[in-house]
Scaffold this motif. Structure first.
Motif, PDB file in Angstrom:
ATOM      1  N   LEU A 195       0.617  -1.276   0.111  1.00 36.56           N
ATOM      2  CA  LEU A 195       0.010   0.032   0.071  1.00 36.56           C
ATOM      3  C   LEU A 195       0.881   1.118  -0.030  1.00 36.56           C
ATOM      4  O   LEU A 195       2.117   1.314   0.700  1.00 36.56           O
ATOM      5  CB  LEU A 195      -0.903  -0.083   1.192  1.00 36.56           C
ATOM      6  CG  LEU A 195      -2.007   1.029   1.338  1.00 36.56           C
ATOM      7  CD1 LEU A 195      -3.008   0.481   0.338  1.00 36.56           C
ATOM      8  CD2 LEU A 195      -2.817   0.871   2.540  1.00 36.56           C
ATOM      9  N   ASP A 196       0.317   2.209  -0.815  1.00 34.86           N
ATOM     10  CA  ASP A 196       1.252   3.642  -0.610  1.00 34.86           C
ATOM     11  C   ASP A 196       1.184   3.951   0.566  1.00 34.86           C
ATOM     12  O   ASP A 196       0.136   4.217   1.426  1.00 34.86           O
ATOM     13  CB  ASP A 196       0.360   4.569  -1.346  1.00 34.86           C
ATOM     14  CG  ASP A 196       0.681   4.227  -3.091  1.00 34.86           C
ATOM     15  OD1 ASP A 196       1.367   3.463  -3.383  1.00 34.86           O
ATOM     16  OD2 ASP A 196      -0.202   4.859  -3.684  1.00 34.86           O
ATOM     17  N   GLY A 197       2.241   4.597   1.168  1.00 32.53           N
ATOM     18  CA  GLY A 197       2.584   5.253   2.641  1.00 32.53           C
ATOM     19  C   GLY A 197       2.928   4.266   3.372  1.00 32.53           C
ATOM     20  O   GLY A 197       3.193   4.594   4.721  1.00 32.53           O
ATOM     21  N   VAL A 198       3.115   2.593   3.138  1.00 36.36           N
ATOM     22  CA  VAL A 198       3.337   1.780   3.954  1.00 36.36           C
ATOM     23  C   VAL A 198       4.906   1.423   3.710  1.00 36.36           C
ATOM     24  O   VAL A 198       5.365   1.125   2.717  1.00 36.36           O
ATOM     25  CB  VAL A 198       2.611   0.780   3.944  1.00 36.36           C
ATOM     26  CG1 VAL A 198       3.198  -0.635   4.518  1.00 36.36           C
ATOM     27  CG2 VAL A 198       1.234   0.890   4.106  1.00 36.36           C
ATOM     28  N   ALA A 199       5.807   1.528   4.843  1.00 37.73           N
ATOM     29  CA  ALA A 199       7.252   1.171   4.675  1.00 37.73           C
ATOM     30  C   ALA A 199       7.352  -0.389   4.624  1.00 37.73           C
ATOM     31  O   ALA A 199       8.225  -0.677   3.737  1.00 37.73           O
ATOM     32  CB  ALA A 199       8.005   1.907   5.648  1.00 37.73           C
ATOM     33  N   SER A 200       6.572  -0.781   5.484  1.00 35.02           N
ATOM     34  CA  SER A 200       6.838  -2.331   5.640  1.00 35.02           C
ATOM     35  C   SER A 200       5.659  -2.881   6.523  1.00 35.02           C
ATOM     36  O   SER A 200       4.958  -2.184   7.110  1.00 35.02           O
ATOM     37  CB  SER A 200       8.082  -2.762   6.309  1.00 35.02           C
ATOM     38  OG  SER A 200       8.129  -2.266   7.889  1.00 35.02           O
ATOM     39  N   ALA A 201       5.287  -3.966   6.522  1.00 37.42           N
ATOM     40  CA  ALA A 201       4.357  -4.808   7.283  1.00 37.42           C
ATOM     41  C   ALA A 201       4.783  -6.027   7.678  1.00 37.42           C
ATOM     42  O   ALA A 201       5.491  -6.834   7.148  1.00 37.42           O
ATOM     43  CB  ALA A 201       3.118  -5.012   6.331  1.00 37.42           C
ATOM     44  N   LEU A 252      -3.102   7.543   6.391  1.00 38.15           N
ATOM     45  CA  LEU A 252      -3.062   5.996   5.927  1.00 38.15           C
ATOM     46  C   LEU A 252      -3.967   5.076   7.058  1.00 38.15           C
ATOM     47  O   LEU A 252      -4.679   4.220   6.622  1.00 38.15           O
ATOM     48  CB  LEU A 252      -1.568   5.567   6.507  1.00 38.15           C
ATOM     49  CG  LEU A 252      -1.169   3.918   6.264  1.00 38.15           C
ATOM     50  CD1 LEU A 252      -1.533   3.558   5.139  1.00 38.15           C
ATOM     51  CD2 LEU A 252       0.288   4.074   6.625  1.00 38.15           C
ATOM     52  N   VAL A 253      -4.178   5.659   8.301  1.00 34.85           N
ATOM     53  CA  VAL A 253      -5.084   5.198   9.206  1.00 34.85           C
ATOM     54  C   VAL A 253      -6.457   5.094   8.864  1.00 34.85           C
ATOM     55  O   VAL A 253      -7.209   4.243   8.797  1.00 34.85           O
ATOM     56  CB  VAL A 253      -5.049   5.884  10.662  1.00 34.85           C
ATOM     57  CG1 VAL A 253      -6.186   5.281  11.499  1.00 34.85           C
ATOM     58  CG2 VAL A 253      -3.788   5.526  11.194  1.00 34.85           C
ATOM     59  N   ASP A 254      -6.913   6.331   8.223  1.00 34.35           N
ATOM     60  CA  ASP A 254      -8.118   6.600   7.570  1.00 34.35           C
ATOM     61  C   ASP A 254      -8.580   5.266   6.394  1.00 34.35           C
ATOM     62  O   ASP A 254      -9.525   4.763   6.104  1.00 34.35           O
ATOM     63  CB  ASP A 254      -8.460   7.801   7.054  1.00 34.35           C
ATOM     64  CG  ASP A 254      -8.691   8.821   8.116  1.00 34.35           C
ATOM     65  OD1 ASP A 254      -9.107   8.543   9.248  1.00 34.35           O
ATOM     66  OD2 ASP A 254      -8.497  10.164   7.984  1.00 34.35           O
ATOM     67  N   THR A 255      -7.317   5.306   5.683  1.00 30.31           N
ATOM     68  CA  THR A 255      -7.488   4.350   4.532  1.00 30.31           C
ATOM     69  C   THR A 255      -7.545   2.916   4.866  1.00 30.31           C
ATOM     70  O   THR A 255      -8.380   2.159   4.411  1.00 30.31           O
ATOM     71  CB  THR A 255      -6.235   4.453   3.495  1.00 30.31           C
ATOM     72  OG1 THR A 255      -6.185   5.761   3.054  1.00 30.31           O
ATOM     73  CG2 THR A 255      -6.074   3.458   2.319  1.00 30.31           C
ATOM     74  N   LEU A 256      -6.747   2.505   5.982  1.00 24.14           N
ATOM     75  CA  LEU A 256      -6.774   1.275   6.471  1.00 24.14           C
ATOM     76  C   LEU A 256      -8.248   0.900   7.166  1.00 24.14           C
ATOM     77  O   LEU A 256      -8.878  -0.119   6.889  1.00 24.14           O
ATOM     78  CB  LEU A 256      -5.787   0.983   7.571  1.00 24.14           C
ATOM     79  CG  LEU A 256      -4.283   0.925   7.071  1.00 24.14           C
ATOM     80  CD1 LEU A 256      -3.402   0.958   8.462  1.00 24.14           C
ATOM     81  CD2 LEU A 256      -4.167  -0.188   6.230  1.00 24.14           C
ATOM     82  N   ARG A 257      -8.769   1.824   7.713  1.00 26.00           N
ATOM     83  CA  ARG A 257     -10.046   1.655   8.378  1.00 26.00           C
ATOM     84  C   ARG A 257     -11.257   1.624   7.382  1.00 26.00           C
ATOM     85  O   ARG A 257     -12.214   0.856   7.698  1.00 26.00           O
ATOM     86  CB  ARG A 257     -10.127   2.819   9.201  1.00 26.00           C
ATOM     87  CG  ARG A 257      -9.565   2.460  10.886  1.00 26.00           C
ATOM     88  CD  ARG A 257      -9.740   3.623  11.774  1.00 26.00           C
ATOM     89  NE  ARG A 257      -9.229   3.289  13.290  1.00 26.00           N
ATOM     90  CZ  ARG A 257      -9.266   4.067  14.103  1.00 26.00           C
ATOM     91  NH1 ARG A 257      -9.870   5.082  14.034  1.00 26.00           N
ATOM     92  NH2 ARG A 257      -8.895   3.443  15.225  1.00 26.00           N
TER      93      ARG A 257
END
Length: 763
Positions: free
Chosen positions: A478-484, A514-519
């Motif tokens: 996902l855009d904005g995510v460095a790693s998971a 990013l939090v809004d997108t995840l939720r």
């Protein structure tokens, strides 16, 4: 003196025809209580000594320690927290991050440095730091040279030290012992070590800010009173009230959890109002003495008039703080209650112990005059010649210019509050003196800006173990995510955690997005059609949930505070114009304070003066708590100055003359009180933590603006323009509201002026 408008209150008599204050004897229940305190002072003093002794005994028996607890009922963050506490019980202890760093341009991966770090880890794993019945201890210490904990440039590494329990204030020594052991082991090898994590939090530092506030108050009081005895009375009362408030706070902590930041607010508010309220009463007492009353009569009359205003002022603070309950956040409500303790104790002590002490002192209050400085003449004739009195006459004479100019300037400055962004300022904004800030900077340098604020997604699988994997697959690119991180399951496999590391820092707007997108998108799509439930949690999400809760409840919060205060002031001053003016102008002062706070802390203007070096958003819980406190305290100044203006009006003067005489009588006290309160608040800008700095700056700016600009200039100009219409009160409302006025009833006083009649067609 202006002529009254047709159909309004009759023209006031000249000043020299008013009934002298020493010819008016206060009547009523409060006046009876004050006279009892003044007549039997030693009974009051002994009673308070007994009360304090009982409180000390209660602290020793049922009192408790302060403990942080933040709950957000119904939020995703709270649901995630509850799930983790229930299903990951073995991992509930505090975590201390040990962050190691080599000098700039060098590497940790040298034999000497690796040996020193390994020795430190081995020492932490020894029995010296194991848990015991009396102290917390470490259960596990990770390897800092693992691929995931060793930075690519080789300069920085970290290890997590797991404690067996959640770290509280009483466990601070155990944490410091771990830190000292690591430092003394690795520093000889040229390795720097810093610490952060939930086990590392700076202790609440008190004393320095309070001391500076007291010093500033002493200077202002000496200038106001010109005698050491008079100066010492407000200082002593404030200290006694503050001690009593702290005793009540720790008794309360024995029955419910009280956050560790609460003592800062208790000190901040308690010192300010303790000195201000007593300053108001002592000033009235000295004026009455100089007008010829005996020491007992002067003490009783000062309590019946100024003390009555103090009760009303304290009531407005209590009302404002009570409104925090409508926010629906337990920790916000408790912070407000803690803040109100200083006000409660001050009101009680000022209207009993202070009256008794003044009765005992009498004219001794003017002893120990400051050399080479002329004593203050508190007689009415002398007050009319002071700079404050001249200022009042200037404002009333130029009201048509003063009012619009100040109003426009105020709206422009208040408009900057629209730029304020609420959120969670991360540890990267804390002062560099804190080890947690230095650790934050090292981790951000070695592992990326988002490393310090991972976003945990907690998955209640409900039989669908693949749900956590689907979330991981959708998140990692996902855009904005460095790693998971791949899903981490508890032992039964019923709950999983997917840790998401953003590209941006925890406080950045990109992380909010990013939090809004995840939720709203990623997580719902991953669990669609499944029984699994997932919650996006973490620091950024928590503060977003707090902000959402506050914003959703803000209308009812404001309606309660403004509505109830409007009614109380309408009862006090028998005027809806005065009460509406108080509410609107207090909102103006609050938004000016919020705007200035945003310009400094968020935009960075004059940031260095606060001791901070990095900007960030305003913590989401600061505005409602500060607003409740500010609304109550700014009403204090409105009550103080308007009570004297109304007293002059009730006893014969028209509005403009009443404003001028009210300012000349009480203006010097309001200015001094504002300077004291503002300085006490400003002293907390020197605190080590960011949150007390925010509270101190916001409240200092708002209080000084409110008292010096709004109450001493804007409101008098408005009242002058309104004339006798300032006292307008609908007849139906006048009949409905209880006749609870600030001006105490006096035997032999003229009949109070009646409210201005309603205009034709009025309700």
């Amino acid at each position: 003196m202006t002529e009254p408008e047709h159909g309004t209150t009759p023209t006031a008599s000249p000043t020299d025809e008013r009934v002298a204050s020493h010819e008016r004897v206060a009547t009523g229940a409060l006046a009876g209580w004050m006279r009892s305190c003044a007549t039997h002072p030693w009974r009051v003093v002994v009673s308070w000594l007994g009360i304090i002794a009982v409180l000390i005994a209660l602290v020793a028996t049922v009192g408790g320690a302060l403990e942080d607890e933040f709950t957000i009922p119904g939020s995703d963050t709270q649901k995630a927290t509850d799930l983790l506490e229930a299903e990951f019980a073995s991992e509930q202890g505090g975590v201390l991050n040990l962050v190691f760093a080599a000098p700039e341009g060098e590497s940790l991966d040298t034999p000497v440095r690796k040996a020193a770090i390994a020795k430190a880890i081995t020492r932490l794993e020894s029995s010296e730091f194991k848990p015991s019945e009396d102290t917390v201890g470490l259960t596990e210490v990770a390897d800092p040279f693992d691929d995931e904990t060793f930075s690519d440039n080789g300069r920085i590494a970290y290890a997590q030290a797991q404690f067996d329990q959640v770290i509280e204030g009483k466990d601070r020594d155990a944490v410091v012992a771990v830190q000292d052991a690591v430092r003394e082991t690795v520093e000889p090898a040229g390795v720097t070590v810093e610490f952060n994590g939930d086990a590392e939090f700076p202790p609440v530092e008190q004393g320095a800010s309070e001391g500076l506030g007291l010093l500033a108050a002493i200077i202002v009081l000496l200038f106001v009173f010109r005698t050491f005895v008079a100066m010492l009375i407000p200082i002593a009362l404030a200290i006694v009230a503050l001690i009593t408030a702290f005793l009540l706070l720790f008794i309360l902590a024995g029955f419910t959890k009280i956050n560790t930041i609460t003592p800062i607010l208790v000190s901040m508010i308690g010192l300010g109002v303790g000195i201000d309220y007593s300053l108001f009463i002592v000033t009235r007492f000295r004026q009455l003495l100089h007008d010829g009353l005996s020491k007992q009569d002067a003490a009783a009359e000062a309590g019946a008039s100024a003390g009555r205003a103090v009760i009303f002022a304290g009531a407005t603070v209590a009302i404002s703080v009570a409104g925090l309950a409508f926010i629906g956040l337990d920790f916000v409500t408790k912070l407000g209650i803690g803040s109100a303790l200083g006000v409660l104790t001050t009101v009680l002590i000022a209207n009993s112990l202070l009256i008794a002490v003044l009765s005992l002192l009498g004219h001794k209050v003017d002893r120990l005059k400051i050399p080479f400085i002329r004593a203050v003449d508190d007689s009415e004739e002398a007050r009319d010649r002071t700079p404050i009195a001249r200022w009042g006459r200037f404002v009333t004479a130029n009201a048509k210019v003063v009012f619009p100019v100040l109003l426009i300037a105020g709206f422009i400055l208040a408009g900057t509050s629209a730029l304020v962004r609420l959120g969670a300022a991360d540890q990267g904004t804390q002062p560099l003196e804190q080890t947690s800030r230095r650790a934050y900077d090292l981790l951000a340098e070695g592992f990326g800006a988002g490393f310090n604020g991972p976003i945990p997604i907690v998955v209640d699988v409900n039989g669908d173990k693949e749900a956590a994997t689907r979330i991981y697959e959708r998140v990692k690119g996902l855009d904005g995510v460095a790693s998971a991180g791949e899903p981490q399951f508890n032992d039964p496999g019923t709950v999983a955690i997917v840790f998401v590391t953003p590209d941006s820092a925890p406080q950045d707007e990109a992380t909010d997005t990013l939090v809004d997108t995840l939720r709203s998108d990623v997580v719902p799509a991953a669990v669609a059609g499944s029984d699994a439930v997932a919650y996006v949690s973490g620091q950024t999400a928590a503060f977003k949930d707090i902000a959402d809760q506050i914003i959703s409840r803000m209308p009812i919060f404001l309606l309660f505070i403004i509505g109830v205060t409007f009614i109380v002031l309408a009862m006090a001053f028998r005027s809806i114009v005065v009460s509406a003016t108080a509410a609107v102008t207090t909102l103006l002062s609050a938004f000016i304070g919020f705007g200035v706070l945003g310009l400094v802390v968020q935009q960075g203007h004059l940031l260095g003066l606060t001791g901070l070096d990095k900007t960030g958003p305003i913590e989401t819980f600061v505005p409602p708590i500060a607003f409740a406190i500010l609304f109550g305290l700014s009403m204090d100044y409105m009550v103080f100055i308007m009570s004297r203006i109304r007293e002059e009006h009730v006893h014969g003067l028209d509005t403009r003359a009443a404003v001028e005489h009210g300012i000349s009588a009480i203006g010097r006290v309001v200015v001094a009180a504002a300077l004291i309160m503002g300085t006490v608040f400003a002293a907390f800008i020197l605190s080590a933590d960011r949150v007390p700095k925010e509270f101190g700056l916001l409240l200092a700016v708002a209080i000084l603006t409110d008292a010096l600009v709004v109450r001493m200039t804007l409101v008098p100009a408005f009242l002058t323009l309104m004339g006798e219409k300032s006292w307008y009160m609908p007849r139906w409302l006048d009949r409905v509201l209880p006749n609870l006025t600030i001006e105490a009833p006096h035997a032999g006083a003229p009949t109070p002026a009646t409210p201005a009649p309603e205009p034709a067609g009025g309700s």
